[in-house]
Design an enzyme around this catalytic site. Structure first.
Site, mmCIF file in Angstrom:
data_model
loop_
_atom_site.group_PDB
_atom_site.id
_atom_site.type_symbol
_atom_site.label_atom_id
_atom_site.label_comp_id
_atom_site.label_asym_id
_atom_site.label_seq_id
_atom_site.Cartn_x
_atom_site.Cartn_y
_atom_site.Cartn_z
ATOM 1 N N PHE A 227 0.866 -1.185 0.000
ATOM 2 C CA PHE A 227 0.000 0.000 0.000
ATOM 3 C C PHE A 227 0.909 1.243 0.000
ATOM 4 C CE2 PHE A 227 -1.995 -3.430 2.445
ATOM 5 C CZ PHE A 227 -3.167 -3.635 1.735
ATOM 6 N N ASP A 249 1.207 -1.167 -5.010
ATOM 7 C CA ASP A 249 -0.028 -0.383 -4.864
ATOM 8 C C ASP A 249 -0.914 -0.645 -6.074
ATOM 9 O OD1 ASP A 249 -0.714 2.247 -2.897
ATOM 10 O OD2 ASP A 249 -1.884 2.138 -4.742
ATOM 11 N N CYS A 339 -5.479 2.584 10.072
ATOM 12 C CA CYS A 339 -5.922 3.963 10.209
ATOM 13 C C CYS A 339 -7.440 4.011 10.408
ATOM 14 C CB CYS A 339 -5.511 4.797 8.996
ATOM 15 S SG CYS A 339 -6.226 4.207 7.467
HETATM 16 N N1 SAH Z 1 1.680 4.040 2.904
HETATM 17 C C1 SAH Z 1 1.256 5.183 2.147
HETATM 18 C C2 SAH Z 1 -0.199 5.487 2.322
HETATM 19 C C3 SAH Z 1 -1.124 4.346 1.982
HETATM 20 S S1 SAH Z 1 -2.736 4.857 1.574
HETATM 21 C C4 SAH Z 1 2.103 6.377 2.527
HETATM 22 O O1 SAH Z 1 2.800 6.322 3.543
HETATM 23 O O2 SAH Z 1 2.058 7.375 1.817
HETATM 24 C C5 SAH Z 1 -3.415 3.379 0.981
HETATM 25 C C6 SAH Z 1 -2.956 2.977 -0.403
HETATM 26 O O3 SAH Z 1 -3.429 1.669 -0.618
HETATM 27 C C7 SAH Z 1 -3.479 3.808 -1.549
HETATM 28 O O4 SAH Z 1 -2.408 4.262 -2.315
HETATM 29 C C8 SAH Z 1 -4.337 2.842 -2.393
HETATM 30 O O5 SAH Z 1 -4.167 3.030 -3.786
HETATM 31 C C9 SAH Z 1 -3.767 1.530 -1.992
HETATM 32 N N2 SAH Z 1 -4.641 0.358 -2.046
HETATM 33 C C10 SAH Z 1 -5.898 0.232 -1.598
HETATM 34 N N3 SAH Z 1 -6.307 -1.047 -1.695
HETATM 35 C C11 SAH Z 1 -5.277 -1.748 -2.221
HETATM 36 C C12 SAH Z 1 -5.067 -3.122 -2.546
HETATM 37 N N4 SAH Z 1 -5.999 -4.042 -2.328
HETATM 38 N N5 SAH Z 1 -3.865 -3.463 -3.044
HETATM 39 C C13 SAH Z 1 -2.905 -2.552 -3.263
HETATM 40 N N6 SAH Z 1 -3.040 -1.242 -2.958
HETATM 41 C C14 SAH Z 1 -4.207 -0.854 -2.449
#
Ligand code: SAH
Length: 395
Positions: A227, A249, A339
């Site tokens: 993510f 992601d 979160c």
């Molecule tokens: N760790 C990041 C913030 C994560 S926000 C930072 O520190 O900036 C959550 C992210 O998860 C988003 O970018 C979204 O696109 C991604 N996401 C949501 N569901 C997902 C999935 N099933 N697999 C991969 N990415 C996912």
């Protein structure tokens, strides 16, 4: 002045200075009351409890601006609150050399529904409630007076506005429109943020303290950043000496910016892999391929939006934590987060403990992780603490 009269015995949370009045707690209203108006909240006996913004469409029908009966809700009130919020962060901003940080954190800074983040020379705001919307122009004027910037931009396109009967919108509130990407600094780290299309105001400033925890844990490590979004943890890991980082992601646009963030920090793109994939599937792919890592970050989006979703969310957290724990080499580190405000820290710890048990691995908590210091939580508003994490050692 109009009044909202709460039901008998429904004054308890207000007496503890909790800023929300739920519609179920309201006995009746008195006087001419328009949505967004400032209203005094009183007990059935007429005792004054607080003064807030009236939002009849929302389940939270009043959000308290002040618990001081003598305080008028006018421009000077907003001036004082913003000034205090800025003063509160001054030392942090200087010590950590931040040009991107949260300036106003809504309820916890005494301004329900108002989020203001700074990125370089731009302020990016979210006005999430009717009260915040009504006072938007005043807030913008106070911001201009307190801190001259190149532009003030509004990302009020959050779905939570629907609950208030407000349209989702973005607009330039003052000065120039922000460029497509803005550069900001967090000490030695540099980032691009896309305030037009990024999540929330564009960047996960709340993870700053946890990015810093890469120092001392990522040296020579093979890192899997799940993510990853725009790669905040990936950049921090490489700066902390990681040998290799894999950012996963679903969003190609986020990963593109992650790639640019690698270059912005003069890091070697050959050490970084970007994988556009579903983390739930990718972790299984790595399991089946017997891939191993030294450090894994799990920072998923909010899995639970309501109490009804907590058990399904818990299963989701358990699934990814179980898979990640199994992928770690002996002595590896897991940075795991939630979160979802509705997943309490105790519950989150229990979920990770269950995952460790099922994985058959011994896991220790090295450190408990939280949202960064500029995302402070007012003691009278525990809901403000939403981001929790565990830095675990896995044997
Ligand atoms: N760790 C990041 C913030 C994560 S926000 C930072 O520190 O900036 C959550 C992210 O998860 C988003 O970018 C979204 O696109 C991604 N996401 C949501 N569901 C997902 C999935 N099933 N697999 C991969 N990415 C996912």
């Amino acid at each position: 002045m109009a009044f909202v009269i709460v039901k008998p015995k429904r004054d308890k949370s207000l007496l503890r200075c909790h800023p929300w009045v739920f519609s179920g707690a309201v006995a009746k209203t008195r006087g001419q009351l328009q949505p967004g108006d400032t209203v005094d909240v009183v007990t059935p006996q007429g005792n004054w409890l607080g003064r807030g913004a009236y939002s009849p469409r929302s389940q939270i029908c009043v959000r308290i601006w002040t618990f001081d009966e003598d305080e008028a809700i006018e421009a000077p009130f907003f001036h004082r609150r913003i000034e205090r919020a800025a003063a509160n962060r001054r030392e942090l901003v200087e010590r950590q050399q931040l040009t991107g940080y949260r300036l106003v954190n809504a309820e916890s800074d005494g301004l329900p529904g108002v989020i203001i983040d700074r990125y370089g020379d731009y302020l990016v705001c979210q006005f999430l409630t009717l009260g915040a919307e009504v006072w938007k122009d005043t807030i913008v004027q106070q911001l201009q007076a307190l801190m001259p910037v190149a532009g003030i931009y509004e990302r009020s396109d959050s779905p939570v506005r629907d609950k208030e009967g407000l349209p989702r919108q973005t607009s330039v509130l003052a000065g120039n429109a922000p460029p497509a990407t803005i550069e900001f600094h967090e000490g030695a780290l540099r980032f691009w943020v896309d305030v037009h299309n990024g999540h929330k105001t564009g960047f996960y400033l709340d993870q700053r303290d946890n990015r810093r925890q890469m120092n001392g844990h990522a040296d020579a490590a093979e890192v899997l950043n799940c993510f990853a979004y725009t790669g905040g943890f990936g950049v921090a890991a490489l700066k902390a000496g990681a040998r290799r980082v894999t950012n996963v992601d679903l969003s190609a646009a986020a990963l593109d910016l992650s790639q640019r963030n690698i270059l912005l920090n003069d890091l070697n793109p050959d050490q970084v892999e970007h994988v556009e994939a579903d983390v739930f599937k990718q972790l299984r792919y790595y399991r089946d391929a017997a891939r191993r890592f030294d450090l894994i970050v799990l920072d998923p989006p909010k899995f639970a939006d309501s109490r009804a979703q907590v058990s399904r969310a818990s299963r989701g957290y358990k699934d990814i934590n179980l898979l990640a724990i199994k992928l770690l080499r002996e002595g590896g580190y897991l940075f795991t987060f939630s979160c979802s405000g509705l997943i309490e820290p105790e519950l989150f710890q229990k979920i990770v403990a269950d995952a460790a048990l099922d994985a058959g691995r011994e896991v220790q908590i090295v450190r408990r992780l939280n949202q960064a210091a500029d995302h402070l939580t007012a003691l009278n508003f525990p809901e403000g603490h939403y981001l929790k994490g565990l830095l675990c050692r896995v044997w």
